[in-house]
Motif scaffolding. Structure first.
Motif, mmCIF file in Angstrom:
data_model
loop_
_atom_site.group_PDB
_atom_site.id
_atom_site.type_symbol
_atom_site.label_atom_id
_atom_site.label_comp_id
_atom_site.label_asym_id
_atom_site.label_seq_id
_atom_site.Cartn_x
_atom_site.Cartn_y
_atom_site.Cartn_z
ATOM 1 N N GLY A 108 28.004 83.471 51.754
ATOM 2 C CA GLY A 108 26.823 82.977 51.051
ATOM 3 C C GLY A 108 26.071 84.086 50.307
ATOM 4 O O GLY A 108 25.519 83.860 49.234
ATOM 5 N N ASP A 216 20.715 77.008 48.693
ATOM 6 C CA ASP A 216 21.377 77.863 49.686
ATOM 7 C C ASP A 216 21.580 76.997 50.926
ATOM 8 O O ASP A 216 20.632 76.734 51.658
ATOM 9 N N TYR A 219 24.135 75.816 56.197
ATOM 10 C CA TYR A 219 24.064 74.995 57.426
ATOM 11 C C TYR A 219 24.233 73.510 57.111
ATOM 12 O O TYR A 219 23.872 72.672 57.928
ATOM 13 N N SER A 244 28.478 79.099 52.863
ATOM 14 C CA SER A 244 29.213 80.089 53.656
ATOM 15 C C SER A 244 29.902 79.380 54.807
ATOM 16 O O SER A 244 29.317 78.477 55.413
ATOM 17 N N LYS A 247 28.746 80.118 59.275
ATOM 18 C CA LYS A 247 27.928 79.368 60.250
ATOM 19 C C LYS A 247 28.779 78.292 60.921
ATOM 20 O O LYS A 247 28.873 78.223 62.142
ATOM 21 N N ARG A 255 34.361 87.103 55.998
ATOM 22 C CA ARG A 255 33.578 86.746 54.832
ATOM 23 C C ARG A 255 34.286 85.735 53.936
ATOM 24 O O ARG A 255 35.233 86.066 53.225
HETATM 25 C C1 LIG Z 1 19.739 80.746 54.959
HETATM 26 C C2 LIG Z 1 20.893 81.671 54.857
HETATM 27 N N1 LIG Z 1 21.440 81.882 53.661
HETATM 28 C C3 LIG Z 1 22.510 82.691 53.511
HETATM 29 C C4 LIG Z 1 23.058 83.354 54.586
HETATM 30 C C5 LIG Z 1 24.238 84.243 54.357
HETATM 31 O O1 LIG Z 1 25.377 83.774 55.001
HETATM 32 P P1 LIG Z 1 26.673 84.697 55.110
HETATM 33 O O2 LIG Z 1 26.304 85.896 55.900
HETATM 34 O O3 LIG Z 1 27.643 83.882 55.871
HETATM 35 O O4 LIG Z 1 27.075 85.046 53.747
HETATM 36 C C6 LIG Z 1 22.501 83.186 55.854
HETATM 37 C C7 LIG Z 1 23.002 83.938 57.021
HETATM 38 O O5 LIG Z 1 22.325 84.125 57.999
HETATM 39 C C8 LIG Z 1 21.400 82.305 55.996
HETATM 40 O O6 LIG Z 1 20.836 82.067 57.185
#
Ligand SMILES: Cc1ncc(COP(=O)(O)O)c(C=O)c1O
Length: 401
Positions: A108, A216, A219, A244, A247, A255
């Motif tokens: 993400g 974004d 989740y 992403s 989660k 990644r």
């Molecule tokens: C709200 C939010 N956006 C983006 C991310 C980034 O996710 P990733 O580390 O899997 O790229 C996170 C990770 O904690 C998140 O909580």
């Protein structure tokens, strides 16, 4: 950091409040040692605490066995992986995304930074709500853009649309929305998203320049009580979707994610080359080839909603029984209770005395709260509850004295 040696940009990024608080907590507070001490219960980050699933491990193992000589070659996006991601996006969101608009990224993080860079120029403003994910500010600054922060409505935990409307200026280029929200667990309802879309449309008209929305939503598959998640992308055509797998698959160190452009985005074909250009110039922001080969099978693994819903229910009920004020999250794996002390950092110290590690609301620029991650095991949760009670009583007793 030595400002005589490093660039102004990296000095600015490092000085960003949430980044500094996160860095200090992670590197300087002793957390890295403390979390491994016997008897210490770690509820801080969304890191996995249960052992990885065997199915996950097997899929990764298979994906590193080469099937031809180009197996580990540069890979812009494996066609089967993109098809699997697109198909699952269509199924989960009910939006007919096209494979040509789904771009695999290193999680993400890279999806957000890529989206910012394809539409934003230095000096453009990016509006988002507090409490935020703590890395928005560093990502925005690193893109040369300017963070503009507004608070959510702290009673309802919903977006404060008036505050967002008031924060928009002629330089606003992007609004970031995170639903289901880390750390509040709130899923923004269609009525909010419709009104937000109207605000952004009207402001874009007024500015004579389009404001884009970055949704974004890492989740978006972690929702409880049978709720249906509605993506902001559904309501505002000028949206990018950042996802992403870290989660859903409880594997944030592996990644992989994507940036997707919905079929409703006017002129979306123009973004196809732009996204790849930024991914290349940003330092090859594509997932490792082996992660891409693994993706179609990883897509078949589901997040254990019943287990996490149980953890949420046990924890919310017990915390409320103790006297904490805490909203029941509709999604994600976080709780964001109010701190019984106005000084949330002091309260997290009281919990630390009991051997319980959580993150203070100050790290989310929202003092008066603290965050609990439900990626802790059920055993940790059960062992932690009496300690949450002890810390609550200790601060109540101190206040009475
Ligand atoms: C709200 C939010 N956006 C983006 C991310 C980034 O996710 P990733 O580390 O899997 O790229 C996170 C990770 O904690 C998140 O909580």
């Amino acid at each position: 950091m030595d400002a005589r040696l490093t660039s102004d940009r990296v000095v600015d990024v490092a000085a960003a409040t949430p980044f500094q608080l996160l860095y200090d907590f992670y590197r300087l507070s002793g957390y890295e040692q403390r979390r491994h001490e016997p008897g210490v219960l770690d509820f801080t980050f969304g890191d996995p605490h249960d052992p990885p699933s065997q199915a996950y491990v097997e899929i990764l193992r298979e994906s590193v066995v080469p099937q031809h000589e180009l197996w580990f070659a540069y890979n812009f996006g494996d066609a089967k992986a993109i098809e699997a991601a697109t198909e699952s996006l269509r199924r989960h969101l009910g939006i007919p995304f096209e494979a040509a608009d789904v771009h695999l990224t290193t999680g993400g993080f890279a999806a957000i930074s890529t989206a910012l860079k394809i539409v934003g120029d230095p000096g453009d403003e990016v509006v988002y709500s507090l409490p935020p994910w703590f890395l928005y500010e560093p990502i925005v600054l690193e893109s040369g853009m300017v963070p503009v922060k507004v608070s959510i409505d702290r009673e309802t935990l919903d977006l404060d649309l008036d505050a967002i409307a008031a924060a928009i200026t002629p330089r606003t280029r992007v609004v970031i929305v995170n639903s289901p929200n880390n750390p509040t667990g709130r899923i923004y309802p269609p009525s909010t998203l419709e009104r937000l879309a109207a605000i952004l449309d009207e402001a874009s008209e007024r500015n004579g320049r389009r404001i884009f929305l970055i949704s974004d939503e890492p989740y978006n598959r972690i929702v409880y009580d049978g709720a249906r998640f509605r993506s902001p992308v559904e309501f505002y055509p000028w949206s990018f979707l950042a996802y992403s797998y870290g989660k859903t698959l409880l594997s944030p160190g592996e990644r992989i994610g994507y940036l997707a452009v919905p079929p409703t985005m006017p002129g979306r074909e123009a973004f196809r080359d732009a996204i790849e250009t930024v991914q290349i110039s940003g330092g090859w922001l594509f997932p490792n080839a082996s992660m891409q080969y693994a993706l179609p099978k990883l897509e078949t693994l589901a997040f254990d909603i019943p287990l996490f819903q149980r953890k949420r229910d046990v924890m919310v009920a017990a915390l409320r029984e103790i006297g904490y004020r805490v909203a029941r999250p509709e999604g994600t794996f976080y709780l964001f209770p109010e701190s019984p002390l106005a000084d949330d950092v002091e309260f997290t110290r009281a919990l630390d005395q009991e051997g319980v590690l959580v993150l203070p609301g100050r790290m989310f620029e929202t003092p008066g709260f603290f965050r609990i991650s439900l990626t802790a095991t059920m055993e940790t949760i059960e062992a932690g509850l009496p300690r949450f009670a002890a810390a609550f009583s200790a601060v109540a007793a101190a206040a009475d004295a």
